[in-house]
Design a protein around this motif. Structure first.
Motif, PDB file in Angstrom:
ATOM      1  N   GLY A  29       7.477  33.484 -57.763  1.00  0.00           N
ATOM      2  CA  GLY A  29       5.785  33.757 -58.216  1.00  0.00           C
ATOM      3  C   GLY A  29       4.767  32.315 -57.180  1.00  0.00           C
ATOM      4  N   SER A  30       3.429  33.197 -57.189  1.00  0.00           N
ATOM      5  CA  SER A  30       2.611  31.820 -56.594  1.00  0.00           C
ATOM      6  C   SER A  30       2.840  30.642 -56.985  1.00  0.00           C
ATOM      7  N   VAL A  31       2.590  29.471 -56.576  1.00  0.00           N
ATOM      8  CA  VAL A  31       2.483  28.341 -56.240  1.00  0.00           C
ATOM      9  C   VAL A  31       1.088  27.358 -57.468  1.00  0.00           C
ATOM     10  N   ARG A  32       1.564  27.848 -58.153  1.00  0.00           N
ATOM     11  CA  ARG A  32       0.991  26.850 -59.632  1.00  0.00           C
ATOM     12  C   ARG A  32       0.379  25.281 -59.199  1.00  0.00           C
ATOM     13  N   ALA A  33      -0.384  25.250 -58.330  1.00  0.00           N
ATOM     14  CA  ALA A  33      -0.284  23.467 -57.709  1.00  0.00           C
ATOM     15  C   ALA A  33      -1.377  23.331 -58.947  1.00  0.00           C
ATOM     16  N   VAL A  34      -2.392  23.696 -59.255  1.00  0.00           N
ATOM     17  CA  VAL A  34      -3.067  22.768 -60.486  1.00  0.00           C
ATOM     18  C   VAL A  34      -3.195  24.726 -61.208  1.00  0.00           C
ATOM     19  N   ASP A  35      -3.189  24.056 -62.435  1.00  0.00           N
ATOM     20  CA  ASP A  35      -2.795  25.303 -63.452  1.00  0.00           C
ATOM     21  C   ASP A  35      -4.055  25.022 -64.842  1.00  0.00           C
ATOM     22  N   GLY A  36      -5.488  24.423 -64.623  1.00  0.00           N
ATOM     23  CA  GLY A  36      -6.222  24.966 -65.930  1.00  0.00           C
ATOM     24  C   GLY A  36      -6.497  23.666 -65.869  1.00  0.00           C
ATOM     25  N   ILE A  37      -6.814  22.538 -65.607  1.00  0.00           N
ATOM     26  CA  ILE A  37      -7.173  21.108 -65.659  1.00  0.00           C
ATOM     27  C   ILE A  37      -9.295  21.076 -65.980  1.00  0.00           C
ATOM     28  N   SER A  38      -9.545  20.390 -67.197  1.00  0.00           N
ATOM     29  CA  SER A  38     -10.315  20.298 -67.951  1.00  0.00           C
ATOM     30  C   SER A  38     -10.516  18.750 -68.282  1.00  0.00           C
ATOM     31  N   PHE A  39     -11.646  18.184 -67.269  1.00  0.00           N
ATOM     32  CA  PHE A  39     -12.110  17.001 -67.757  1.00  0.00           C
ATOM     33  C   PHE A  39     -13.542  15.882 -67.114  1.00  0.00           C
ATOM     34  N   GLU A  40     -13.801  15.373 -68.037  1.00  0.00           N
ATOM     35  CA  GLU A  40     -15.112  14.735 -67.288  1.00  0.00           C
ATOM     36  C   GLU A  40     -15.128  13.348 -67.062  1.00  0.00           C
ATOM     37  N   LEU A  41     -16.138  13.567 -65.940  1.00  0.00           N
ATOM     38  CA  LEU A  41     -15.979  11.644 -65.889  1.00  0.00           C
ATOM     39  C   LEU A  41     -17.865  11.287 -65.849  1.00  0.00           C
ATOM     40  N   GLU A  42     -18.320   9.844 -66.396  1.00  0.00           N
ATOM     41  CA  GLU A  42     -19.461   9.525 -67.236  1.00  0.00           C
ATOM     42  C   GLU A  42     -19.990   9.006 -65.527  1.00  0.00           C
ATOM     43  N   GLU A  43     -21.430   9.180 -65.543  1.00  0.00           N
ATOM     44  CA  GLU A  43     -21.676   7.974 -64.536  1.00  0.00           C
ATOM     45  C   GLU A  43     -21.294   6.553 -64.649  1.00  0.00           C
ATOM     46  N   GLY A  44     -20.751   6.414 -62.926  1.00  0.00           N
ATOM     47  CA  GLY A  44     -19.978   4.786 -63.601  1.00  0.00           C
ATOM     48  C   GLY A  44     -18.777   4.576 -63.663  1.00  0.00           C
ATOM     49  N   GLU A  45     -18.340   5.802 -64.455  1.00  0.00           N
ATOM     50  CA  GLU A  45     -16.875   5.337 -64.646  1.00  0.00           C
ATOM     51  C   GLU A  45     -15.698   5.695 -63.955  1.00  0.00           C
ATOM     52  N   THR A  46     -14.277   5.434 -64.185  1.00  0.00           N
ATOM     53  CA  THR A  46     -13.199   5.330 -63.609  1.00  0.00           C
ATOM     54  C   THR A  46     -12.576   5.756 -64.303  1.00  0.00           C
ATOM     55  N   LEU A  47     -12.030   7.236 -63.537  1.00  0.00           N
ATOM     56  CA  LEU A  47     -11.117   8.077 -63.931  1.00  0.00           C
ATOM     57  C   LEU A  47      -9.532   8.008 -63.608  1.00  0.00           C
ATOM     58  N   GLY A  48      -8.163   7.735 -63.649  1.00  0.00           N
ATOM     59  CA  GLY A  48      -7.013   7.765 -63.498  1.00  0.00           C
ATOM     60  C   GLY A  48      -6.123   9.706 -62.759  1.00  0.00           C
ATOM     61  N   ILE A  49      -5.796   9.681 -62.678  1.00  0.00           N
ATOM     62  CA  ILE A  49      -5.012  10.504 -62.667  1.00  0.00           C
ATOM     63  C   ILE A  49      -3.874  10.016 -62.096  1.00  0.00           C
ATOM     64  N   VAL A  50      -2.872   9.793 -62.603  1.00  0.00           N
ATOM     65  CA  VAL A  50      -1.234  10.445 -62.459  1.00  0.00           C
ATOM     66  C   VAL A  50      -0.271  11.180 -62.991  1.00  0.00           C
ATOM     67  N   GLY A  51       0.278  11.014 -61.909  1.00  0.00           N
ATOM     68  CA  GLY A  51       1.903  11.573 -61.698  1.00  0.00           C
ATOM     69  C   GLY A  51       2.792  11.408 -61.015  1.00  0.00           C
ATOM     70  N   GLU A  52       3.947  12.137 -60.996  1.00  0.00           N
ATOM     71  CA  GLU A  52       4.957  11.951 -59.806  1.00  0.00           C
ATOM     72  C   GLU A  52       4.505  12.973 -58.376  1.00  0.00           C
ATOM     73  N   SER A  53       5.082  12.729 -57.567  1.00  0.00           N
ATOM     74  CA  SER A  53       4.429  13.663 -56.748  1.00  0.00           C
ATOM     75  C   SER A  53       4.799  15.260 -56.875  1.00  0.00           C
ATOM     76  N   GLY A  54       3.720  16.134 -56.118  1.00  0.00           N
ATOM     77  CA  GLY A  54       4.092  17.012 -56.821  1.00  0.00           C
ATOM     78  C   GLY A  54       3.440  17.530 -58.137  1.00  0.00           C
ATOM     79  N   SER A  55       2.636  17.011 -58.931  1.00  0.00           N
ATOM     80  CA  SER A  55       1.969  17.723 -60.373  1.00  0.00           C
ATOM     81  C   SER A  55       0.942  17.769 -59.856  1.00  0.00           C
ATOM     82  N   GLY A  56       0.749  17.784 -58.501  1.00  0.00           N
ATOM     83  CA  GLY A  56      -1.325  18.889 -58.549  1.00  0.00           C
ATOM     84  C   GLY A  56      -2.103  17.719 -57.929  1.00  0.00           C
ATOM     85  N   LYS A  57      -2.218  16.100 -57.974  1.00  0.00           N
ATOM     86  CA  LYS A  57      -3.345  15.088 -57.935  1.00  0.00           C
ATOM     87  C   LYS A  57      -3.700  16.098 -56.951  1.00  0.00           C
ATOM     88  N   SER A  58      -3.099  15.621 -55.436  1.00  0.00           N
ATOM     89  CA  SER A  58      -4.192  15.776 -54.144  1.00  0.00           C
ATOM     90  C   SER A  58      -4.596  17.502 -54.334  1.00  0.00           C
TER      91      SER A  58
END
Ligand SMILES: Nc1ncnc2c1ncn2[C@@H]1O[C@H](COP(=O)(O)OP(=O)(O)O)[C@@H](O)[C@H]1O
Ligand SMILES: Nc1ncnc2c1ncn2[C@@H]1O[C@H](COP(=O)(O)OP(=O)(O)O)[C@@H](O)[C@H]1O
Ligand SMILES: [Mg+2]
Ligand SMILES: [Mg+2]
Lengths: 321, 328
Positions: A28-57
């Motif tokens: 099937g197609s490669v579902r690299a990013v499969d429906g993510i939702s989030f918000e970032l406020e001004e001045g905030e730092t959000l981390g995205i963590v996960g192992e290789s291949g989880s779709g971060k890049s």
């Protein structure tokens, strides 16, 4: 609806066309990013963590519209990036920059550092005081103005990553996405680079998205953390909450995998085996069930969705319901 | 104490390059006891890989002009062996794994072909026996369905799986010593934890000794019994792992420990991570006196001119610093 939020990502998806499978059967197609939702406020730092291949890049690139998303929206300072004209997007790009993992491959080895830093100004047709700005940039990232005359191979990995950071902040962005900016560096140099990024955040009022596979650095650097697995966010909360009461077994495994200076503390905690599954053929039910030490029957059949377990803390796991 | 498997005495390595001659390893000494894991730790450029490659005599002959000292392995000085004798030691007695498995794996051969080739080189087996032993080895490094894996090529595997294959190859001839040069540096922390656990289990099973090279004291804490910290080609501090982590005597050791973030740090919000400022000097710009002095928070006048000699700390570490034991 989104006028006052700084960054709002809604149900973002990026599917790549099916890979030619080695054995001829079409996957099937490669579902690299499969429906993510989030918000970032001004001045905030959000981390995205996960192992290789989880779709971060892929999430980072589609968010910045460096690749078109398959679906979903990204609102940045009131603009819907997914619906913007090329021209409008171009001028907004000044405000959204990226830092990459390996400075040796993201910086052209044949150009002097000064020329590397001149690029962002040239792209946006800015001609005034460029030389002066470059000097100041070098100072801001802890290099000296002589570095402008050097070539990348004359710098250490840590110094070159400082150049990568200087390039990213050249045009005063308000959002910087750092994609594993310290993963290729020695532990001692990671601390230098993270401290530099923290100082710049204060001085220049930058909001960061900081991507890493290493929970220790994300948890230290970020206000909030999103844990990604196979293209989905499986847990999101404040760093402190994630550390004190991780909700998802995957989060716990990531925390536990940090090599510890006091290893006695952590024998017998959650460990997971094997590799992340193929995103073109994700498991039925909970996508983590194939590696989950706590899995139950229902985890193989139904997919858990993100639910709020305490204010601001969302977890996608049946065991937390 | 247990038997000494490898005894490195006053090892010096210098290179001769178009940019001049310089020394990359300066008279280091260490012993690897049978069955133990000794870690060599330091930042990039401190001479860890050069040390490892000298043991196996794998440094390029053209540039590595001067090697002196002794490397004693089962009664013989490895530096004095002929290349033919050395070939028998490599792989069979002492084997090595690297950060990037692709440097050792042949991309156009199946895993079965590569593993059985290694086995045939050193053992008296026929092809069929070699293949079945290969499958056994893949099972030992905990790869699933080893028979199928024998037919696969390296690029079909993930980074973690390739590292397992390389470990299987290194263990094929049941070496007495495994040298692991940053075996997990290119991997995710999660896969790193798996590989470290595997190495530890294999070491227990086989009784081999391991020389583990890393820049991360966290990794050391996980699996090494003893540590030797290196800086700019010098031996800086050596001691049992837990004791060295709790009571470092050298400012460099202390700096390396402090810069390793641990989960939970965030709770003390707004603290900067303690860092070691500056960079490892390149070997042709070695500072005078103690080579660490330009980066040291405890620097004194004598550090700039006199190289410290190695002494014993209160906790039985050997360390090279002008500070008195217990000053940190
Ligand atoms: N251009 C592409 N074409 C096809 N598949 C891709 C492409 N880019 C990434 N992928 C796949 O998408 C998944 C997520 O990759 P990536 O976003 O790089 O993850 P991460 O950054 O978390 O390691 C992986 O399975 C990867 O192979
Ligand atoms: N073949 C070589 N020729 C010249 N210099 C080398 C060679 N191999 C290593 N060096 C130099 O020796 C020093 C130590 O290198 P190395 O042992 O690879 O460090 P580490 O493994 O601790 O990162 C470095 O300055 C490196 O540039
Ligand atoms: Mg990535
Ligand atoms: Mg090395």
């Amino acid at each position: 609806m989104t006028d006052n939020s700084f960054l709002e990502v809604r149900d973002l998806k990026k599917y790549f066309p099916p890979r030619e499978s080695f054995f001829g059967n079409t996957a099937g197609s490669v579902r690299a990013v499969d429906g993510i939702s989030f918000e970032l406020e001004e001045g905030e730092t959000l981390g995205i963590v996960g192992e290789s291949g989880s779709g971060k890049s892929t999430a980072a690139r589609t968010l910045l519209q460096l690749e078109p998303p398959t679906s979903g929206t990204v609102h940045f300072k009131g603009h819907n990036l997914t619906a913007l004209s090329e021209e409008k997007l171009r001028s907004l790009r000044k405000e959204m920059q990226m830092i990459f993992q390996d400075p040796f491959s993201s910086i052209n080895p044949r150009r002097r550092i000064g020329d590397v830093l001149r690029e962002p100004f040239a792209i946006h047709n800015l001609k005034e005081n460029v030389a002066e700005s470059i000097k100041e940039l070098l100072n801001q990232v802890g290099l000296s103005s002589d570095h402008a005359h050097r070539y990348p191979h004359e710098l250490s990995g840590g110094q070159l990553q400082r150049v990568g950071i200087a390039r990213a902040i050249a045009l005063n962005p308000s959002l910087v996405i750092a994609d594993e900016p310290v993963s290729a560096l020695d532990v001692s140099v990671q601390a230098q680079v993270v401290n530099l990024m923290m100082d710049l955040k204060e001085k220049l009022k930058i909001s960061y998205i900081f991507i890493s596979h290493d929970m220790s650095i994300v948890e230290y650097f970020c206000d909030r953390v999103a844990v990604m697995y196979l293209g989905k966010i499986v847990e999101i909360s404040t760093s402190e909450e994630i550390y004190r009461t991780p909700g998802h077994p995957y989060t716990e495994a990531l925390l536990n995998a940090v090599p510890g200076l006091e290893p006695e503390q952590k024998k017998q905690k959650i460990k997971i085996r094997g590799d992340i599954p193929d995103p073109s053929n994700p498991p039925q039910g909970c996508s983590f069930h194939t590696r989950c030490p706590l899995k139950e029957k229902r985890c193989e059949e139904m997919e858990p969705i993100l639910k709020e377990v305490s204010p601001g803390h969302h977890v996608a796991c049946f065991l937390k319901e | 104490m247990s038997q000494i498997e490898l005894d490195v005495r006053n090892l010096n390595v210098s290179f001769s390059t178009p940019h001049g001659n310089f020394s990359a390893v300066n008279g280091i000494n260490f012993q690897l006891h049978s069955g133990e894991t000794l870690a060599l730790v330091g930042e990039s450029g401190c001479g860890k890989t050069v040390t490892a490659l000298s043991i196996l005599r794998l440094l390029p002959e053209a540039s590595a002009k001067f090697i002196s000292g002794k490397i004693i392995y089962s009664g013989r000085d490895l530096l004095g062996l002929s290349s033919q004798q050395m070939r028998k030691v490599r792989g069979k007695e002492i084997s090595m794994i690297f950060q990037d498995p692709m440097t050792c794996l042949n991309p156009v051969l199946t895993l079965g072909e590569q593993l059985s080739e290694t086995l045939l080189q050193h053992n008296n087996l026929n092809k069929k026996e070699a293949l079945s032993k290969s499958a056994q080895l893949l099972g030992r490094v905990e790869l699933s369905s080893p028979e199928e894996k024998l037919k696969q090529y390296p690029h079909q595997l993930s980074g973690g799986m390739r590292q397992r294959v390389m470990i299987a190859m290194a263990l094929a001839c049941e070496p007495k010593i495994l040298i692991a040069d940053e075996p997990t540096t290119a991997l995710d922390v999660l896969i790193q934890a798996q590989i470290l656990e595997l190495l530890e289990n294999l070491k227990k099973e086989t009784g081999m000794a391991m020389l583990l090279i890393t820049h991360d004291l966290g990794v050391v804490a996980e699996i090494a019994e003893r540590v030797m910290v290196m800086y700019a080609g010098d031996e800086v501090e050596t001691g049992p792992t837990q004791s060295l982590l709790k009571n470092p005597n050298h400012p460099y050791t202390k700096g390396l420990i402090a810069s390793r973030p641990q989960p939970g740090l965030n709770i003390k919000k707004d603290l900067r991570l303690p860092e070691i400022t500056g960079n490892v000097p390149s070997p042709n710009q070695r500072p005078s006196g103690c080579p660490f002095h330009p980066r040291c928070n405890w620097v004194m006048d004598q550090c700039k001119t006199q190289k410290p000699i190695s002494k014993k700390s209160n906790h039985d570490h050997q360390y090279s610093c002008h500070l008195e034991p217990g000053s940190l």
